[in-house]
Design an enzyme around this catalytic site. Structure first.
Site, short mmCIF file in Angstrom:
data_model
loop_
_atom_site.label_atom_id
_atom_site.label_comp_id
_atom_site.label_asym_id
_atom_site.label_seq_id
_atom_site.Cartn_x
_atom_site.Cartn_y
_atom_site.Cartn_z
N SER A 1 -13.24 -42.86 -7.05
CA SER A 1 -14.55 -42.24 -6.79
C SER A 1 -14.99 -41.38 -7.96
CB SER A 1 -14.43 -41.38 -5.53
OG SER A 1 -15.56 -40.56 -5.41
N TYR B 1 -10.48 -34.49 -0.62
CA TYR B 1 -10.74 -35.94 -0.72
C TYR B 1 -10.69 -36.38 -2.18
CZ TYR B 1 -13.57 -40.06 -1.54
OH TYR B 1 -14.01 -41.26 -2.01
N LYS C 1 -7.94 -38.86 -4.64
CA LYS C 1 -8.27 -39.98 -5.53
C LYS C 1 -7.69 -39.73 -6.92
CE LYS C 1 -10.58 -42.43 -2.55
NZ LYS C 1 -10.10 -43.73 -2.10
#
Ligand code: UDP
Length: 331
Positions: free
Chosen positions: A117, A141, A145
């Site tokens: 992302s 989050y 990644k």
């Protein structure tokens, strides 16, 4: 050619990628625990319900299927939820990736395409973000990644393992046949919320902040069509097969659209009224996130086919109209 294992293939981007792979004659096995995915999204191929953190299940899938590559989408993906429940994110996403890569090593499967992302990037955000832009994840989050990318890079350095981490900007739109599309419960993304408002399923859309330092005061994002993302995964597999080096690659349109521009485009496409209200900024949102996809063009030969925001919204509109006819959304 062997089969491709697609984890999270019953989710939004995964399902579009699977449909694309199958349409090109590739054999696919989807592994999805259906925590956020939908069984009907994985109807085009073999399906195994289960979790990537289950090594026994992974061993049985890798032993029973001739898998030669993995595309890994299975992960939790809501920034706000990750702030409230970080351990769930680190466990599900990071442990999940470690379990998967470990199983790949046990079964000598070396090729992985990873769903990363643009959230891995840190400030400043007022420029086109290239892959060398500093990473500084702002949420758990995003941190998952970035951590997984690091794990993959470390693995690729010392083993035959090879990977591409695709850093998506804002995935949007739907399959033009409207066989699969975006279905999040609850929905938090701008374009589906705008279209559900156009359909009368919501009485208004909240614009999160109109005091950003942009032309119309609303935040700017780089919306990229989900089918263009799907194609990039397939191109990334070919890139690795052709001897390409393991690395992270951006996937964006290189164009920014503000929240108000998205709403205006949706009004044009739908011909409907879309009532809006101004609300406070959403925590963790940045002013602008626009990607430079030069590397994807050079290394993968990737050129987004849906560069126009109106076209992207039109495919989403067809999908959401069909969904609305089928069932009421969970708000
Ligand atoms: N947004 C908004 N109202 C909403 C949902 C989103 O104004 O109901 C804004 C959000 O603040 C951001 C942009 O729309 O600036 C895109 O948000 P989305 O959640 O779709 O993607 P993100 O960029 O957060 O991954």
């Amino acid at each position: 050619m062997g089969k491709i294992l697609v984890t999270g293939g019953a989710g939004y981007i995964g399902a579009h990628t699977v449909k694309r792979l199958v349409s090109q004659g590739r054999e696919v096995v989807v592994l999805d625990n259906l925590s956020t995915g939908h069984r009907d999204f994985a109807r085009f191929c073999d399906f195994v319900q289960g979790d990537v953190r289950d090594p026994v299940l992974l061993d049985s899938v890798f032993s029973s299927e001739p898998i030669d590559a993995v595309i890994h989408f299975a992960a939790a993906s809501q920034v706000g939820e990750s702030v409230r429940n970080p351990l769930y994110y680190y466990n599900n996403n990071v442990s999940g990736a470690i379990c998967l890569v470990s199983a790949m090593a046990r079964h000598m499967v070396d090729t992985l395409i990873f769903s990363s992302s643009c959230a891995v990037y840190g400030p400043p955000f007022d420029c086109l973000l290239t892959e060398v832009h500093p990473t500084a994840p702002l949420s758990p989050y995003a941190a998952t990644k970035a951590m997984i990318e690091r794990i993959l890079a470390d693995m690729a350095r010392v083993t035959p393992f090879q990977y591409v981490a695709l850093r998506y900007f804002n995935a949007a739109g739907a399959d033009p046949d409207a066989e699969v599309g975006e279905r999040h419960r609850p929905e938090t993304h701008l374009i589906p919320l705008v279209l559900q408002t156009a359909l009368g399923q919501r009485d208004h859309l909240d614009i999160f902040g109109d005091d950003y330092p942009t032309e119309d005061g609303t935040a700017i994002r780089d919306y990229v069509h989900v089918l263009d993302l799907a194609d990039a995964h397939i191109a990334a597999l070919a890139y690795l097969r052709g001897g390409g080096a393991s690395r992270a690659i951006n996937l964006g349109n290189g164009q920014g659209h503000s929240v108000r521009q998205v709403i205006d485009a949706a009004r044009k496409i739908t011909g409907r009224d879309i009532p809006v209200r101004t609300a406070p900024r959403r925590e963790g949102d940045s002013t602008r996130l626009v990607g430079d996809a030069t590397l994807a063009r050079e290394l993968l030969g990737w050129r987004p086919r849906y560069a126009d925001i109106g076209e992207i919204i039109a495919t989403a509109w067809a999908w959401h109209s069909k969904e609305a006819a089928r069932s009421a959304p969970v708000l």
